[in-house]
Each structure stands twice: as structure tokens, then as C-alpha cells.
Enzyme design. Structure first.
Site, PDB file in Angstrom:
ATOM      1  N   LYS A 102      10.347  -0.920   9.156  1.00 53.48           N
ATOM      2  CA  LYS A 102       8.883   0.466   9.130  1.00 53.48           C
ATOM      3  C   LYS A 102       9.445   0.544   7.083  1.00 53.48           C
ATOM      4  CE  LYS A 102       5.247   2.319   8.902  1.00 53.48           C
ATOM      5  NZ  LYS A 102       5.090   1.877   7.240  1.00 53.48           N
ATOM      6  N   LYS A 138      11.546  -3.252   3.952  1.00 50.80           N
ATOM      7  CA  LYS A 138      10.255  -3.491   2.419  1.00 50.80           C
ATOM      8  C   LYS A 138      10.636  -4.649   2.638  1.00 50.80           C
ATOM      9  CE  LYS A 138       9.681  -0.141  -0.366  1.00 50.80           C
ATOM     10  NZ  LYS A 138       9.084   1.451  -0.235  1.00 50.80           N
ATOM     11  N   GLY A 177       2.155   0.174   1.583  1.00 49.68           N
ATOM     12  CA  GLY A 177       2.364   0.391   0.884  1.00 49.68           C
ATOM     13  C   GLY A 177       3.511   0.941  -0.550  1.00 49.68           C
ATOM     14  N   ASP A 178       3.533   0.817  -1.701  1.00 48.57           N
ATOM     15  CA  ASP A 178       4.585   1.176  -2.769  1.00 48.57           C
ATOM     16  C   ASP A 178       4.024   0.554  -3.706  1.00 48.57           C
ATOM     17  OD1 ASP A 178       7.165   1.926  -2.465  1.00 48.57           O
ATOM     18  OD2 ASP A 178       7.254   0.222  -3.942  1.00 48.57           O
ATOM     19  N   ASN A 252       0.342   6.695  -6.832  1.00 48.59           N
ATOM     20  CA  ASN A 252      -0.068   7.776  -6.166  1.00 48.59           C
ATOM     21  C   ASN A 252       1.286   9.065  -5.718  1.00 48.59           C
ATOM     22  OD1 ASN A 252       0.976   7.598  -2.905  1.00 48.59           O
ATOM     23  ND2 ASN A 252      -0.682   7.820  -3.221  1.00 48.59           N
ATOM     24  N   SER A 390       2.735   7.906   7.805  1.00 51.04           N
ATOM     25  CA  SER A 390       2.455   6.356   8.071  1.00 51.04           C
ATOM     26  C   SER A 390       3.154   6.127   9.471  1.00 51.04           C
ATOM     27  CB  SER A 390       4.301   5.891   7.525  1.00 51.04           C
ATOM     28  OG  SER A 390       3.230   5.457   6.871  1.00 51.04           O
TER      29      SER A 390
HETATM   30  P1  NDP Z   1       2.153   3.627  -7.972  1.00 46.68           P
HETATM   31  O1  NDP Z   1       1.785   1.800  -7.032  1.00 46.68           O
HETATM   32  O2  NDP Z   1       1.125   4.204  -7.082  1.00 46.68           O
HETATM   33  O3  NDP Z   1       2.743   4.337  -9.376  1.00 46.68           O
HETATM   34  C1  NDP Z   1       3.551   3.163  -9.885  1.00 46.68           C
HETATM   35  C2  NDP Z   1       4.018   4.264 -11.077  1.00 46.68           C
HETATM   36  O4  NDP Z   1       5.133   4.753 -11.530  1.00 46.68           O
HETATM   37  C3  NDP Z   1       2.566   4.288 -12.268  1.00 46.68           C
HETATM   38  O5  NDP Z   1       2.414   4.862 -13.452  1.00 46.68           O
HETATM   39  C4  NDP Z   1       3.626   3.103 -12.903  1.00 46.68           C
HETATM   40  O6  NDP Z   1       3.398   2.816 -14.185  1.00 46.68           O
HETATM   41  C5  NDP Z   1       5.124   3.252 -12.904  1.00 46.68           C
HETATM   42  N1  NDP Z   1       6.329   2.497 -12.705  1.00 46.68           N
HETATM   43  C6  NDP Z   1       6.231   1.806 -12.623  1.00 46.68           C
HETATM   44  N2  NDP Z   1       6.727   0.573 -12.343  1.00 46.68           N
HETATM   45  C7  NDP Z   1       7.503   1.254 -13.746  1.00 46.68           C
HETATM   46  C8  NDP Z   1       8.751   0.881 -15.178  1.00 46.68           C
HETATM   47  N3  NDP Z   1       8.973  -0.182 -14.911  1.00 46.68           N
HETATM   48  N4  NDP Z   1       8.848   1.588 -15.692  1.00 46.68           N
HETATM   49  C9  NDP Z   1       7.985   2.908 -16.185  1.00 46.68           C
HETATM   50  N5  NDP Z   1       6.817   3.479 -15.284  1.00 46.68           N
HETATM   51  C10 NDP Z   1       7.033   2.469 -14.095  1.00 46.68           C
HETATM   52  O7  NDP Z   1       3.006   3.381  -6.836  1.00 46.68           O
HETATM   53  P2  NDP Z   1       3.481   4.672  -5.795  1.00 46.68           P
HETATM   54  O8  NDP Z   1       3.459   6.135  -7.195  1.00 46.68           O
HETATM   55  O9  NDP Z   1       3.126   4.274  -4.774  1.00 46.68           O
HETATM   56  O10 NDP Z   1       5.302   4.377  -6.416  1.00 46.68           O
HETATM   57  C11 NDP Z   1       6.101   5.564  -6.687  1.00 46.68           C
HETATM   58  C12 NDP Z   1       7.223   5.605  -6.725  1.00 46.68           C
HETATM   59  O11 NDP Z   1       7.443   6.264  -4.840  1.00 46.68           O
HETATM   60  C13 NDP Z   1       8.078   4.085  -6.017  1.00 46.68           C
HETATM   61  O12 NDP Z   1       9.768   4.389  -6.441  1.00 46.68           O
HETATM   62  C14 NDP Z   1       7.833   4.136  -4.573  1.00 46.68           C
HETATM   63  O13 NDP Z   1       8.927   3.036  -4.728  1.00 46.68           O
HETATM   64  C15 NDP Z   1       8.140   5.139  -4.745  1.00 46.68           C
HETATM   65  N6  NDP Z   1       7.728   5.607  -2.866  1.00 46.68           N
HETATM   66  C16 NDP Z   1       5.940   5.299  -2.652  1.00 46.68           C
HETATM   67  C17 NDP Z   1       5.367   6.097  -1.649  1.00 46.68           C
HETATM   68  C18 NDP Z   1       4.189   5.937  -0.824  1.00 46.68           C
HETATM   69  O14 NDP Z   1       4.265   6.463  -0.396  1.00 46.68           O
HETATM   70  N7  NDP Z   1       3.745   4.907  -2.521  1.00 46.68           N
HETATM   71  C19 NDP Z   1       6.597   6.289  -0.626  1.00 46.68           C
HETATM   72  C20 NDP Z   1       7.646   7.183  -1.165  1.00 46.68           C
HETATM   73  C21 NDP Z   1       8.215   6.843  -2.214  1.00 46.68           C
HETATM   74  P3  NDP Z   1       2.459   1.116 -14.389  1.00 46.68           P
HETATM   75  O15 NDP Z   1       1.046   1.752 -14.226  1.00 46.68           O
HETATM   76  O16 NDP Z   1       2.777   0.783 -16.362  1.00 46.68           O
HETATM   77  O17 NDP Z   1       3.309   0.192 -13.818  1.00 46.68           O
HETATM   78  O1  2IT Z   2       8.522   5.510   0.342  1.00 50.00           O
HETATM   79  C1  2IT Z   2       8.426   4.499   1.009  1.00 50.00           C
HETATM   80  O2  2IT Z   2       9.202   5.346   1.855  1.00 50.00           O
HETATM   81  C2  2IT Z   2       7.323   3.739   0.616  1.00 50.00           C
HETATM   82  N1  2IT Z   2       7.306   3.044   0.417  1.00 50.00           N
HETATM   83  C3  2IT Z   2       6.489   4.620   2.104  1.00 50.00           C
HETATM   84  C4  2IT Z   2       6.557   3.611   3.650  1.00 50.00           C
HETATM   85  C5  2IT Z   2       5.813   3.358   5.258  1.00 50.00           C
HETATM   86  O3  2IT Z   2       5.719   2.763   5.575  1.00 50.00           O
HETATM   87  O4  2IT Z   2       5.184   4.599   3.970  1.00 50.00           O
END
Ligand code: NDP
Ligand code: 2IT
Length: 458
Positions: A102, A138, A177-178, A252, A390
């Protein structure tokens, strides 16, 4: 290297750690992010298992540092001009000892095998911490959704899923997603899998509510990150109310961290994307947040447009860590706080960090936070709310019943509290400082390790 029996000498433990990491680097050359993630976990686990010979004799840490399997594939698609484009797709199935693989899918041009291996490794411990039956994985691609039309994104997603579908299943591997993969991409991929398999099964989470999604999955990661902060402050008899907060990212996780922090009375003054950060000293209220959600989710615009709209500062190419604050929520990406920035944060008054992104703080930064004895909740604990919901989406899909939003709110809150308390149980140091990093590593490790022991040599 083979870790041998009990030895409490710190020098010896450090030597074991260094020699273990040297072996890891030899076997995985150039995979800097993967080395970093394993180092961070091994630095907690090697001392923990020093007097637990069974884990050493059975080589649990060594086996946990090698993914079960890595799948790499070509993804071809056609852009709107008719050009043929070739991308690389990946799925790292790290460990399925306690449940089906997962973990999310990331679409970003900087995706490499190293990044996905670090994320899959971390996911294994995070998923264990949730208390739900999920292994760690992942995947993703170096595809860049930015600037692409929805038709291009759809064609890419369909091509990507055409190959990925051979490797996933509701009891095998359930992606989500991520970065770069949200509701739109999940919809396209779910549709393609449904078409290929002629089955409607829960092979992805984060689905739309019309086709098997769960209430509050969208909000869960950001909310959970704030709950973790809340629980850390609670140990010190404090609350989040009235605190000045820095958030990075505007996707997100950032959006819903801001929503929950604001609902609880905090003032969030920054947000960022890869082009820079905005500083809004009045705070990002609900109306301003609605502007951001629309800007990022529907218009796919840049954070600078917030500064233009509300007449606040935009700092091009910079990260927000120089702004004075109480609390920090890094919610963008890995390695976005280095040692120097960690020191600046502390100098400017920051006393607690809850990581919404995965591994946003470099090892040097973590060391500086911990030496200053500030509260530091690492990503595998602080952002586990997303994968937790999830896991609950998977349960709902198995029973074909959608639970009420209020029930899920309670379950998420409860899971985050349990994660917090587990970190305290395994992370409290002799001077009473709670080392949440150590606590989360050990608590996450135990369940997976004990399952591996039960299976014998696999
Ligand atoms: P999104 O794609 O929704 O948003 C990502 C954000 O981070 C954007 O603002 C983006 O800016 C910025 N970003 C991405 N890459 C870079 C970079 N190299 N340098 C600077 N800014 C950057 O992703 P999420 O919000 O889902 O994910 C954000 C973080 O949270 C990640 O580390 C992800 O692994 C983690 N995460 C997400 C989960 C989820 O449920 N979605 C769960 C647990 C962890 P720009 O648009 O300019 O690229
Ligand atoms: O980093 C994370 O935990 C996620 N991107 C969510 C993974 C998931 O299976 O919901």
C-alpha cells in the site's frame, strides 16, 4: 554486514550503524535519498535490537532494507500534437508482511528509483504505525503533469495503468495518490483498470465518492498532521490556538493542514510551491484558502497569484523558513529543510515541527531540532492520517458499504492519537525528552519484524 548479539557500547553501536550503511551504499550506489531514509531508521533500530538477539540472528533489519521487488516499465503516450513520448514507470513493492502492499503514486519529473525506494521503505513503517493491515509500497513516474492538457494526462494515466494493472489487486497492492497524482489522475487510472480487468474492485484509494471513495480521504493527511502537532503540544499543556505557523507547499496536504490549523485557532502565514513562497502576516483564512484550493486544484496556477490577489509578499525561488514563527508544517517535498534552515527556525522562535511531507527535513536538520530539544514529529508518524483513511477506504470497499463522515472523523482522530502515544511510549528519553523519531521507528518496526519472524526465512 551481519549484526551480532547484544552489546551496549555506544561506539560499537555507531560502528555497526556505519558499517551497515556502508554495505547498503555498496549495494545501492548513488541512491542518496534511499540511504538517508534507511540511515534515519537504522539509527533507532540498531540500538533497540542490541539486546534482542532474535532480530539480529534473523537479519530483520537487513531484510527490511531490501525491497521485496522493484518493477520498472516503459510508458508511451501521445501528446496533443501527435508526438510520441516515452516515460519510465515504477512500482516498488517494499514489504507485505502485515498486509497488501500500500502506498501512493508520484508523478514528478524528479522521480527516480532512489526516491521511490525511500518512500516505499518509509511507507512500510508508517503503515505499521496506523495499526491497520497494510504493507509498504510506492510507485510513480518521471511524467510531469504540469502544463499538460487533461487529455494528455488521461492518455498518460491510461498507458501507465495498462502496465501497472498486472501487478496490483485489492489483496495484492493498492496504490493511491501522492505528488502530482490527485482525484483526476486516480479517476483516469481507476477507469482504465476497470476496463482492462472488467472488474470493479478497490485497486486504488483516493477514489471519487461516486466510485468507491471514502469520506475525508482528501482531508486526512493534512488534518492528521495538525492532530499530531496538537497532541505533542498537549503533552506540554499547550494548544495550537493563537500560534503562528509556517506551512510549505500548496497542494493537497498543505491545503488541509492549513484548514485544520486555522479551524483550531492558529494563524498560518506562509505557503509555497516550487517557484517560491508567499508571506501573509494577517493569516490565510477560510476565504483565502478557498482561493488557493481553486487555484491549485482547478486552475492549476502558481502560488504567486495569491500574492497578486491579496497584495502580500512573494519571495521568488525561496523557502519560507526565515519567517519568525511558533510551529512549522513542511508539506511540499523531501529535503526542503536543511541544517542551516533548521537552525534559523529555532533562532526565530520555532519550537515544534510536524512533517506533512515525506522526509522534508535533512538528517542535519533533524539533528539540530533534536539537540535543541524541540518537538519534532517525523513524517512517518505525522502524515500517516492519509494512508490510515486509505486503509479504511479498503475496508469499506471490501464490505461495499460507505461509512458516515462523522465515523471516519472519529477514527482518524483516534488513529493519530494512538500513533502519538506509541511514539511517546517508545521514544521517551531518560531526561524526559520525547524523541518522536526514535519512538515512531521502533513502534513501526516491531509489528513488521514480529510478522517476519513468524514467517521464518523468506
Ligand atoms: P501535491 O502534488 O498536491 O502538492 C505538492 C506541493 O509541493 C505543491 O505545492 C508543489 O509545488 C510542491 N512541490 C513538489 N515538489 C517540489 C519541489 N521539488 N520543490 C518545491 N516544491 C515542490 O502533493 P501532496 O500535497 O499530496 O504531497 C505533498 C507531500 O506530502 C509529499 O511529500 C507527499 O509524499 C506527502 N504525502 C502526501 C500524502 C497524500 O495523501 N497526498 C500522504 C502522506 C504524505 P509545485 O506545484 O510548484 O510543484
Ligand atoms: O505517503 C503517503 O502516505 C501517501 N502518499 C498516501 C498513501 C496511500 O496509500 O494513501
Amino acid at each position: 554486514m551481519i549484526l551480532k548479539r547484544a552489546d551496549y557500547d555506544m561506539n560499537d553501536l555507531n560502528q555497526k550503524l556505519e558499517s551497515f550503511i556502508a554495505g547498503l551504499k555498496r549495494r545501492n550506489p548513488g541512491e542518496q535519498e534511499f540511504h538517508q531514509a534507511v540511515y534515519e531508521v537504522a539509527s533507532s533500530i540498531i540500538p533497540y535490537i542490541a539486546n534482542k538477539p532474535i532480530y539480529q540472528d534473523m537479519q530483520i533489519l537487513e531484510r527490511l532494507s531490501e525491497p521485496d521487488r522493484v518493477i520498472i516499465f516503459r510508458v508511451c503516450w501521445q501528446d496533443d500534437k501527435g508526438n510520441i513520448r516515452t516515460q519510465r514507470g515504477y512500482r516498488v513493492q517494499h514489504n507485505n508482511s502485515i498486509g497488501p502492499y500500500k502506498g501512493g503514486l508520484r508523478f514528478h519529473p524528479n522521480v527516480t528509483l532512489s526516491i521511490l525506494k525511500f518512500l516505499a521503505f518509509e511507507q512500510t513503517f508508517k503503515n505499521s504505525l496506523t495499526g491497520l493491515p497494510m504493507g509498504g509500497a510506492k510507485g510513480g513516474s518521471d511524467f510531469n503533469p504540469k502544463g499538460k492538457s487533461s487529455n494528455e494526462v488521461m492518455r498518460f494515466c491510461q498507458s501507465f495503468m495498462t502496465e501497472l494493472s498486472r501487478h496490483i489487486g485489492p489483496n495484492k497492492d493498492v496504490p493511491a495518490g501522492d505528488i502530482g497524482v490527485g482525484a483526476r489522475e486516480i479517476g483516469y487510472m481507476f477507469g482504465q483498470h476497470k476496463r482492462l480487468s472488467n472488474e470493479f474492485t478497490g485497486i486504488l484509494t483516493g477514489k471519487g465518492m461516486e466510485f468507491g471513495g471514502s469520506p475525508i480521504r482528501t482531508e486526512a493527511t493534512g488534518y492528521g498532521t495538525v492532530y499530531m502537532m496538537n497532541d505533542m503540544l498537549d503533552v506540554k499543556g499547550q494548544t495550537i490556538e493563537g500560534k503562528i505557523c509556517l506551512v510549505s507547499g500548496s497542494g493537497n496536504v498543505a491545503q488541509y493542514a492549513i484548514e485544520k490549523a486555522t479551524q483550531l485557532g492558529a494563524k498560518v502565514v506562509t505557503m509555497s510551491d516550487s517557484s517560491g513562497f508567499i508571506y501573509d502576516p494577517d493569516g490565510i483564512d477560510a476565504d483565502k484558502l478557498a482561493f488557493i484550493v481553486d487555484l491549485k486544484t482547478n486552475k492549476r496556477g502558481r502560488i504567486k497569484e495569491y500574492a497578486d490577489e491579496y497584495g502580500v509578499e512573494f519571495h521568488q525561488g525561496k523557502r519560507p523558513w526565515g519567517v519568525p514563527c511558533d510551529l512549522v508544517f513542511p508539506c511540499a517535498t523531501q529535503n526542503e529543510i536543511n541544517g542551516k534552515e533548521a537552525a534559523t527556525l529555532i533562532k526565530n522562535g520555532c519550537y515544534a515541527v510536524s512533517e506533512g511531507a515525506n522526509m522534508p527535513t535533512e538528517l542535519d536538520g533533524i539533528r539540530i531540532f533534536q539537540e535543541a530539544k524541540i518537538m519534532f514529529a517525523p513524517s512517518k508518524a505525522a502524515n500517516a492520517g492519509g494512508v490510515a483513511v486509505s486503509g479504511l477506504e479498503m475496508s469499506q470497499n471490501s464490505t461495499r458499504i460507505t461509512w458516515k463522515e462523522e465515523e471516519l472523523q472519529v477514527l482518524l482522530r483516534d488513529i493519530m492519537k494512538k500513533i502519538h502515544d506509541n511514539c511517546v511510549e517508545y521514544g521517551r528519553e531518560s531526561d524526559d525528552y520525547v524523541n518522536y523519531l526514535k519512538g515512531s521507528n521502533i513502534a513501526g518496526f516491531i509489528k513488521v519484524a514480529d510478522a517476519m519472524l513468524a514467517y521464518g526465512v523468506l
